[in-house]
Motif scaffolding. Structure first.
Motif, PDB file in Angstrom:
ATOM      1  N   LEU A  35      48.514   6.234  88.999  1.00 53.93           N
ATOM      2  CA  LEU A  35      48.416   6.213  87.544  1.00 53.93           C
ATOM      3  C   LEU A  35      48.670   4.814  87.014  1.00 53.93           C
ATOM      4  CD1 LEU A  35      48.406   7.512  84.694  1.00 53.93           C
ATOM      5  CD2 LEU A  35      50.795   8.135  85.078  1.00 53.93           C
ATOM      6  N   GLU A  36      49.733   4.175  87.519  1.00 51.05           N
ATOM      7  CA  GLU A  36      50.133   2.858  87.002  1.00 51.05           C
ATOM      8  C   GLU A  36      49.125   1.767  87.383  1.00 51.05           C
ATOM      9  OE1 GLU A  36      53.423   5.604  87.095  1.00 51.05           O
ATOM     10  OE2 GLU A  36      52.128   4.908  88.730  1.00 51.05           O
ATOM     11  N   THR A  37      48.672   1.767  88.629  1.00 57.81           N
ATOM     12  CA  THR A  37      47.714   0.734  89.031  1.00 57.81           C
ATOM     13  C   THR A  37      46.357   0.948  88.373  1.00 57.81           C
ATOM     14  OG1 THR A  37      47.176   1.980  91.056  1.00 57.81           O
ATOM     15  CG2 THR A  37      48.875   0.269  91.222  1.00 57.81           C
ATOM     16  N   GLY A  38      46.035   2.208  88.081  1.00 57.61           N
ATOM     17  CA  GLY A  38      44.796   2.483  87.356  1.00 57.61           C
ATOM     18  C   GLY A  38      44.817   1.909  85.956  1.00 57.61           C
ATOM     19  N   ARG A  39      45.971   2.038  85.283  1.00 60.73           N
ATOM     20  CA  ARG A  39      46.090   1.453  83.938  1.00 60.73           C
ATOM     21  C   ARG A  39      46.017  -0.076  84.003  1.00 60.73           C
ATOM     22  NH1 ARG A  39      50.968   5.256  82.106  1.00 60.73           N
ATOM     23  NH2 ARG A  39      52.138   3.499  82.973  1.00 60.73           N
ATOM     24  N   LEU A  40      46.712  -0.666  84.983  1.00 60.11           N
ATOM     25  CA  LEU A  40      46.689  -2.125  85.113  1.00 60.11           C
ATOM     26  C   LEU A  40      45.272  -2.619  85.376  1.00 60.11           C
ATOM     27  CD1 LEU A  40      48.161  -4.833  85.255  1.00 60.11           C
ATOM     28  CD2 LEU A  40      48.688  -4.337  87.665  1.00 60.11           C
ATOM     29  N   ASP A  41      44.529  -1.889  86.180  1.00 60.07           N
ATOM     30  CA  ASP A  41      43.142  -2.266  86.442  1.00 60.07           C
ATOM     31  C   ASP A  41      42.307  -2.224  85.168  1.00 60.07           C
ATOM     32  OD1 ASP A  41      40.848  -2.727  88.383  1.00 60.07           O
ATOM     33  OD2 ASP A  41      40.208  -0.827  87.506  1.00 60.07           O
ATOM     34  N   ARG A  42      42.495  -1.184  84.342  1.00 62.31           N
ATOM     35  CA  ARG A  42      41.758  -1.106  83.079  1.00 62.31           C
ATOM     36  C   ARG A  42      42.131  -2.271  82.172  1.00 62.31           C
ATOM     37  NH1 ARG A  42      38.413   2.168  81.121  1.00 62.31           N
ATOM     38  NH2 ARG A  42      38.959   1.431  79.038  1.00 62.31           N
ATOM     39  N   LEU A  43      43.415  -2.613  82.137  1.00 66.93           N
ATOM     40  CA  LEU A  43      43.854  -3.726  81.295  1.00 66.93           C
ATOM     41  C   LEU A  43      43.197  -5.027  81.744  1.00 66.93           C
ATOM     42  CD1 LEU A  43      45.636  -4.973  79.112  1.00 66.93           C
ATOM     43  CD2 LEU A  43      47.507  -5.061  80.789  1.00 66.93           C
ATOM     44  N   ARG A  44      43.147  -5.256  83.028  1.00 66.77           N
ATOM     45  CA  ARG A  44      42.550  -6.507  83.520  1.00 66.77           C
ATOM     46  C   ARG A  44      41.052  -6.547  83.247  1.00 66.77           C
ATOM     47  NH1 ARG A  44      46.523  -6.987  88.769  1.00 66.77           N
ATOM     48  NH2 ARG A  44      47.678  -8.824  88.012  1.00 66.77           N
ATOM     49  N   ARG A  45      40.390  -5.406  83.323  1.00 64.60           N
ATOM     50  CA  ARG A  45      38.956  -5.380  82.981  1.00 64.60           C
ATOM     51  C   ARG A  45      38.749  -5.647  81.491  1.00 64.60           C
ATOM     52  NH1 ARG A  45      36.649  -0.073  84.512  1.00 64.60           N
ATOM     53  NH2 ARG A  45      38.695   0.671  85.146  1.00 64.60           N
ATOM     54  N   SER A  46      39.648  -5.155  80.677  1.00 67.09           N
ATOM     55  CA  SER A  46      39.595  -5.436  79.242  1.00 67.09           C
ATOM     56  C   SER A  46      39.802  -6.932  78.982  1.00 67.09           C
ATOM     57  CB  SER A  46      40.671  -4.615  78.513  1.00 67.09           C
ATOM     58  OG  SER A  46      40.773  -4.979  77.159  1.00 67.09           O
ATOM     59  N   MET A  47      40.752  -7.529  79.684  1.00 67.21           N
ATOM     60  CA  MET A  47      40.991  -8.966  79.542  1.00 67.21           C
ATOM     61  C   MET A  47      39.754  -9.763  79.919  1.00 67.21           C
ATOM     62  SD  MET A  47      44.810  -8.889  81.255  1.00 67.21           S
ATOM     63  CE  MET A  47      44.973 -10.663  81.418  1.00 67.21           C
ATOM     64  N   GLU A  48      39.133  -9.374  81.021  1.00 68.74           N
ATOM     65  CA  GLU A  48      37.942 -10.085  81.477  1.00 68.74           C
ATOM     66  C   GLU A  48      36.816  -9.990  80.450  1.00 68.74           C
ATOM     67  OE1 GLU A  48      34.849 -10.099  85.307  1.00 68.74           O
ATOM     68  OE2 GLU A  48      36.557  -8.711  85.236  1.00 68.74           O
ATOM     69  N   SER A  49      36.626  -8.806  79.873  1.00 67.99           N
ATOM     70  CA  SER A  49      35.526  -8.636  78.914  1.00 67.99           C
ATOM     71  C   SER A  49      35.759  -9.416  77.632  1.00 67.99           C
ATOM     72  CB  SER A  49      35.325  -7.155  78.599  1.00 67.99           C
ATOM     73  OG  SER A  49      36.409  -6.636  77.845  1.00 67.99           O
ATOM     74  N   LEU A  50      37.020  -9.687  77.300  1.00 71.41           N
ATOM     75  CA  LEU A  50      37.359 -10.428  76.080  1.00 71.41           C
ATOM     76  C   LEU A  50      37.708 -11.879  76.358  1.00 71.41           C
ATOM     77  CD1 LEU A  50      39.469  -7.671  74.265  1.00 71.41           C
ATOM     78  CD2 LEU A  50      37.126  -8.384  73.752  1.00 71.41           C
TER      79      LEU A  50
END
Length: 386
Positions: free
Chosen positions: A3-18
């Motif tokens: 659960l935790e690493t999945g959220r961190l992965d989503r956050l990093r993908r959001s950072m990359e897109s922005l």
């Protein structure tokens, strides 16, 4: 992936897109989202006492409240834990010096990133902290959009966690309902919801929305030492943070005691339920927010001035994106929210009918998961008045 690493992965993908190289936040809910490390959530909302730096292509550094560093021992998302310096005036006389030391730490970490001139997204810090970061050469932007983008779509593990939280909060509200007795005060009744939530390993209630009788109109009166009478309506909005830190947000309205609902109470409850069910039926993947708002149930003119301020909103670790306002045909310019409903969003549909003539109102709300096929009801507690 947990659960935790999945959220961190989503956050990093959001950072990359922005185009953000790193995010620095003191928001306790976003710290939890990024790391899974929970510590004094309510206390941490009162100031910048703990913070995390997440790098898109680098380590995750958590500055933890002094003496609490061990809380991150088992966090697979955190690379390094440091003791948080005192960077607020509440921290004593050395907070200015500490602020500049903290800014130096952050700038040194960001300087090691393998990018040209990295942008650092920041939130929940006072101006003296951001000024110190800029003085160290950091190019700052807001982290709010980064987290909002990451959090709006839930992972499968998050959805499962939200289902567990729903079970606990539903049981707590059912227990509270059994204790709605004439003569008890609003806060005494509302305390039963707290009891069930905490006993089920929940976190806290984020509002005090439990009101009875004529205090149900207009809406948003907070629970107080007001006696509940036989035959009163009692509105309650859970606004609960359940186990795992996930929010549960649905509303019900009950008749107190043994009195049968009056004709007026049945009428406004039926309208509120019609509004809720009509709008919930509009939930579908791909439907634009504007289309949803344009097609929403038309509140009768007599009740329209007292209606709820939005049609629906997102939910996760708290109220989240998107926020879908009421459509106003006479408002100048385009509808204020672009975008559409997407699978993985959790959406709460709101309804309130307030009657000025009888000075009472009915609040209803349900929580849904948007799926590839439509919308799945998460809050299954019946809407019965009695």
């Amino acid at each position: 992936m947990t659960l935790e690493t999945g959220r961190l992965d989503r956050l990093r993908r959001s950072m990359e897109s922005l185009d953000v190289a790193a995010v620095l936040t003191a928001d306790p809910i976003n710290i939890f989202y990024a790391t899974g490390v929970r510590n004094m959530t309510v206390f941490s909302m009162m100031g910048s006492f703990r913070f995390v730096l997440v790098q898109a292509d680098g380590p995750v550094v958590l500055w933890e409240y002094a003496g609490c560093e061990h809380l991150a021992d088992d966090a697979g998302t955190v690379t390094e834990v440091r003791a948080a310096p005192d960077i607020t005036p509440a921290g004593g006389t050395r907070w200015v010096e500490s602020t500049h030391g903290f800014a130096r730490e952050v700038a040194d970490l960001v300087a090691k990133l393998r990018v040209g001139k990295p942008r650092l997204a920041v939130e929940r810090f006072d101006q003296h902290v951001t000024a110190a970061l800029r003085s160290r050469g950091c190019e700052l932007t807001s982290a709010t959009e980064v987290f909002a983008l990451a959090r709006r779509i839930k992972t499968a593990d998050e959805i499962a966690a939200m289902g567990c939280a729903m079970d606990v909060v539903t049981a707590a509200l059912e227990g509270m309902r059994d204790q709605i007795k004439p003569g008890r005060t609003e806060v005494e009744v509302w305390a039963e919801l707290h009891r069930g939530l905490i006993a089920g390993n929940g976190e806290y209630l984020s509002t005090r929305l439990a009101q009875a009788g004529t205090r149900t109109f207009p809406y948003f009166n907070e629970a107080g030492p007001n006696p509940v009478r036989d035959g009163d309506l009692l509105c309650v909005d859970t606004d609960a943070l359940g186990p795992g830190g996930y929010a549960v947000d649905f509303s019900r309205t009950f008749v107190c005691g043994d009195a049968a609902p009056t004709a007026a109470q049945r009428s406004i409850h039926a309208m509120a339920l019609e509004q809720l069910q009509h709008n919930a039926a509009l939930l579908a993947p791909g439907r634009s927010f504007e289309s949803f708002a344009r097609s929403a149930w038309a509140v009768p003119e007599r009740f329209a001035p007292y209606g709820y301020y939005c049609l629906a909103h997102g939910l996760g670790l708290c109220g989240e994106s998107p926020y879908i306002p009421v459509y106003e045909a006479e408002a100048p310019g385009p509808y204020p929210l672009a975008g559409e409903l997407e699978p993985g969003m959790v959406i709460c549909v709101e309804s309130y009918i307030g009657d000025a003539a009888s000075h009472q109102g009915v609040k209803l709300e349900d929580q849904y998961l948007i799926t590839e096929a439509g919308a799945e009801l998460m809050s299954t507690m019946p809407h019965d008045l009695v």
